[in-house]
Scaffold this motif. Structure first.
Motif, PDB file in Angstrom:
ATOM      1  N   GLY A  31       0.832  -1.271  -0.135  1.00  0.00           N
ATOM      2  CA  GLY A  31      -0.071  -0.011   0.087  1.00  0.00           C
ATOM      3  C   GLY A  31       0.850   1.255  -0.020  1.00  0.00           C
ATOM      4  N   ALA A  32       2.007   1.425   0.696  1.00  0.00           N
ATOM      5  CA  ALA A  32       2.928   2.381   0.668  1.00  0.00           C
ATOM      6  C   ALA A  32       3.407   2.695  -0.720  1.00  0.00           C
ATOM      7  CB  ALA A  32       3.991   1.974   1.671  1.00  0.00           C
ATOM      8  N   ILE A  33       3.604   1.579  -1.571  1.00  0.00           N
ATOM      9  CA  ILE A  33       4.167   1.769  -2.707  1.00  0.00           C
ATOM     10  C   ILE A  33       3.137   2.445  -3.821  1.00  0.00           C
ATOM     11  CG2 ILE A  33       5.168   0.342  -4.739  1.00  0.00           C
ATOM     12  CD1 ILE A  33       7.073   0.390  -2.710  1.00  0.00           C
ATOM     13  N   TYR A  34       2.252   2.056  -3.529  1.00  0.00           N
ATOM     14  CA  TYR A  34       0.802   2.436  -4.212  1.00  0.00           C
ATOM     15  C   TYR A  34       0.826   3.871  -4.097  1.00  0.00           C
ATOM     16  CZ  TYR A  34      -0.311  -2.111  -6.271  1.00  0.00           C
ATOM     17  OH  TYR A  34      -0.101  -3.325  -7.120  1.00  0.00           O
ATOM     18  N   SER A  35       1.141   4.522  -3.040  1.00  0.00           N
ATOM     19  CA  SER A  35       0.963   5.868  -2.751  1.00  0.00           C
ATOM     20  C   SER A  35       1.905   6.748  -3.528  1.00  0.00           C
ATOM     21  CB  SER A  35       0.811   6.320  -1.157  1.00  0.00           C
ATOM     22  OG  SER A  35       2.169   5.688  -0.822  1.00  0.00           O
ATOM     23  N   TYR A  36       2.922   6.042  -4.087  1.00  0.00           N
ATOM     24  CA  TYR A  36       3.757   6.734  -4.999  1.00  0.00           C
ATOM     25  C   TYR A  36       3.842   6.310  -6.443  1.00  0.00           C
ATOM     26  CZ  TYR A  36       6.245   8.178  -0.453  1.00  0.00           C
ATOM     27  OH  TYR A  36       6.639   8.479   0.891  1.00  0.00           O
ATOM     28  N   PHE A  37       3.400   5.252  -6.722  1.00  0.00           N
ATOM     29  CA  PHE A  37       3.431   4.658  -8.001  1.00  0.00           C
ATOM     30  C   PHE A  37       2.167   3.635  -8.153  1.00  0.00           C
ATOM     31  CE2 PHE A  37       7.886   5.193  -6.917  1.00  0.00           C
ATOM     32  CZ  PHE A  37       8.350   5.743  -8.056  1.00  0.00           C
ATOM     33  N   GLU A  38       1.445   3.979  -9.427  1.00  0.00           N
ATOM     34  CA  GLU A  38       0.427   3.276  -9.804  1.00  0.00           C
ATOM     35  C   GLU A  38       0.428   1.815 -10.088  1.00  0.00           C
ATOM     36  OE1 GLU A  38      -1.608   3.888 -13.835  1.00  0.00           O
ATOM     37  OE2 GLU A  38      -0.721   5.760 -13.317  1.00  0.00           O
ATOM     38  N   ASN A  39       1.482   1.570 -10.579  1.00  0.00           N
ATOM     39  CA  ASN A  39       2.038   0.099 -10.730  1.00  0.00           C
ATOM     40  C   ASN A  39       3.385  -0.025 -11.000  1.00  0.00           C
ATOM     41  OD1 ASN A  39       2.409   1.041 -13.336  1.00  0.00           O
ATOM     42  ND2 ASN A  39       0.363   0.884 -14.237  1.00  0.00           N
ATOM     43  N   LYS A  40       4.014  -1.450 -11.155  1.00  0.00           N
ATOM     44  CA  LYS A  40       5.230  -1.725 -11.445  1.00  0.00           C
ATOM     45  C   LYS A  40       5.640  -0.901 -12.536  1.00  0.00           C
ATOM     46  CE  LYS A  40       4.774  -6.057 -13.556  1.00  0.00           C
ATOM     47  NZ  LYS A  40       4.769  -7.426 -13.273  1.00  0.00           N
ATOM     48  N   GLU A  41       5.184  -0.929 -13.747  1.00  0.00           N
ATOM     49  CA  GLU A  41       5.460  -0.104 -14.836  1.00  0.00           C
ATOM     50  C   GLU A  41       6.050   1.210 -14.799  1.00  0.00           C
ATOM     51  OE1 GLU A  41       2.821  -2.228 -14.693  1.00  0.00           O
ATOM     52  OE2 GLU A  41       3.364  -3.710 -15.899  1.00  0.00           O
ATOM     53  N   ALA A  42       5.026   2.049 -13.652  1.00  0.00           N
ATOM     54  CA  ALA A  42       5.578   3.302 -13.459  1.00  0.00           C
ATOM     55  C   ALA A  42       7.014   3.370 -12.801  1.00  0.00           C
ATOM     56  CB  ALA A  42       4.270   3.907 -12.708  1.00  0.00           C
ATOM     57  N   ILE A  43       6.900   2.391 -11.953  1.00  0.00           N
ATOM     58  CA  ILE A  43       8.438   2.337 -11.232  1.00  0.00           C
ATOM     59  C   ILE A  43       9.700   2.296 -12.128  1.00  0.00           C
ATOM     60  CG2 ILE A  43       9.675   1.158  -9.443  1.00  0.00           C
ATOM     61  CD1 ILE A  43       6.895   0.439  -7.924  1.00  0.00           C
ATOM     62  N   TYR A  44       9.205   1.178 -12.995  1.00  0.00           N
ATOM     63  CA  TYR A  44      10.321   1.071 -14.135  1.00  0.00           C
ATOM     64  C   TYR A  44      10.558   1.968 -14.887  1.00  0.00           C
ATOM     65  CZ  TYR A  44      12.848  -1.942 -17.748  1.00  0.00           C
ATOM     66  OH  TYR A  44      13.763  -2.352 -18.503  1.00  0.00           O
ATOM     67  N   GLY A  45       9.559   2.844 -15.309  1.00  0.00           N
ATOM     68  CA  GLY A  45       9.484   4.051 -15.921  1.00  0.00           C
ATOM     69  C   GLY A  45      10.541   4.956 -15.226  1.00  0.00           C
ATOM     70  N   ALA A  46      10.009   5.331 -13.859  1.00  0.00           N
ATOM     71  CA  ALA A  46      10.698   6.157 -13.226  1.00  0.00           C
ATOM     72  C   ALA A  46      12.311   5.767 -13.206  1.00  0.00           C
ATOM     73  CB  ALA A  46      10.357   6.234 -11.762  1.00  0.00           C
ATOM     74  N   LEU A  47      12.581   4.648 -12.881  1.00  0.00           N
ATOM     75  CA  LEU A  47      14.107   4.149 -12.977  1.00  0.00           C
ATOM     76  C   LEU A  47      14.799   4.431 -14.181  1.00  0.00           C
ATOM     77  CD1 LEU A  47      13.765   0.713 -11.279  1.00  0.00           C
ATOM     78  CD2 LEU A  47      14.766   2.479 -10.449  1.00  0.00           C
ATOM     79  N   LEU A  48      14.031   4.278 -15.366  1.00  0.00           N
ATOM     80  CA  LEU A  48      14.651   4.388 -16.612  1.00  0.00           C
ATOM     81  C   LEU A  48      14.884   5.816 -16.944  1.00  0.00           C
ATOM     82  CD1 LEU A  48      15.725   3.670 -19.245  1.00  0.00           C
ATOM     83  CD2 LEU A  48      13.497   3.147 -19.970  1.00  0.00           C
ATOM     84  N   ALA A  49      13.771   6.782 -16.543  1.00  0.00           N
ATOM     85  CA  ALA A  49      13.905   8.187 -16.581  1.00  0.00           C
ATOM     86  C   ALA A  49      14.957   8.846 -15.731  1.00  0.00           C
ATOM     87  CB  ALA A  49      12.463   8.806 -16.093  1.00  0.00           C
ATOM     88  N   GLU A  50      15.547   8.320 -14.447  1.00  0.00           N
ATOM     89  CA  GLU A  50      16.512   8.602 -13.834  1.00  0.00           C
ATOM     90  C   GLU A  50      17.772   8.462 -14.515  1.00  0.00           C
ATOM     91  OE1 GLU A  50      19.720   8.279 -11.146  1.00  0.00           O
ATOM     92  OE2 GLU A  50      18.470   6.270 -11.941  1.00  0.00           O
ATOM     93  N   SER A  51      17.791   7.189 -15.034  1.00  0.00           N
ATOM     94  CA  SER A  51      18.964   6.819 -15.778  1.00  0.00           C
ATOM     95  C   SER A  51      19.124   7.613 -17.014  1.00  0.00           C
ATOM     96  CB  SER A  51      18.882   4.982 -16.245  1.00  0.00           C
ATOM     97  OG  SER A  51      19.787   4.849 -17.209  1.00  0.00           O
TER      98      SER A  51
END
Length: 190
Positions: A31-51
């Motif tokens: 639940g804590a993760i979902y307060s920042y990201f809507e799904n795992k793809e959004a997390i992946y996108g954030a990692l790639l964007a940072e890279s």
């Protein structure tokens, strides 16, 4: 949280990863993760964007001592090549290698935005090629070939396959870059 996600994606790929697994690795509840990201793809996108931001910073900081177009091309190309050579996990992220070379799970808009940021890191090479006398179409074609050559060498290095040739990726890329201005001057653009 992103460091934990990076580790989970490297271990399980984007398809094998889950919010639950990422949360566990980060010491959070799902639940804590979902307060920042809507799904795992959004997390992946954030990692790639940072890279891609770090890649663009590296390319942006690269400069040619004499400022010639040929030296600028070499400096900018060495910057993106060096970034991926020293950060192979970023290469994995950038080419979706953690999941089999398909941008699965990334919506079209996010995929477009991320690809555009990668192209931003490559545009300085394209601009240098134009400054060397190539048309916009020729510069795009030559820049694509340069990137393909570099990424091929990086993949060979990253997988260890380059050892079968007894070569070093960095040396081969440097040779390609050093030969490129002469080849272009002789009118042999790709």
């Amino acid at each position: 949280m992103l460091d934990a996600a990076r580790s989970v994606f490297q271990r399980l790929g984007i398809e094998g990863a889950s919010i639950r697994e990422i949360a566990k690795a980060a010491g959070y509840t799902p639940g804590a993760i979902y307060s920042y990201f809507e799904n795992k793809e959004a997390i992946y996108g954030a990692l790639l964007a940072e890279s891609l931001e770090r890649l663009n910073d590296m390319v942006g900081a690269a400069d040619a001592p004499d400022g010639s177009a040929a030296d600028m091309l070499k400096a900018k190309a060495r910057a993106w090549f060096g970034f991926y050579a020293t950060n192979p996990r970023d290469l994995d992220l950038g080419f979706y290698l953690v999941q089999g070379m398909q941008p699965r799970g990334l919506n079209a808009e996010l995929n477009f935005q991320l690809n555009d940021r990668l192209h931003d890191a490559l545009r300085p090479c394209e601009a240098a090629l134009q400054a060397m006398g190539l048309t916009a179409d020729e510069a795009l074609r030559e820049n694509t070939a340069l990137f393909a050559h570099g990424v091929g060498l990086l993949l060979l290095q990253h997988t260890g396959r380059i050892r079968m040739f007894g070569q070093e990726a960095t040396d081969l890329f440097a040779r390609y870059l050093n030969d490129l201005p002469g080849r272009l001057a002789r009118g042999k653009a790709i």
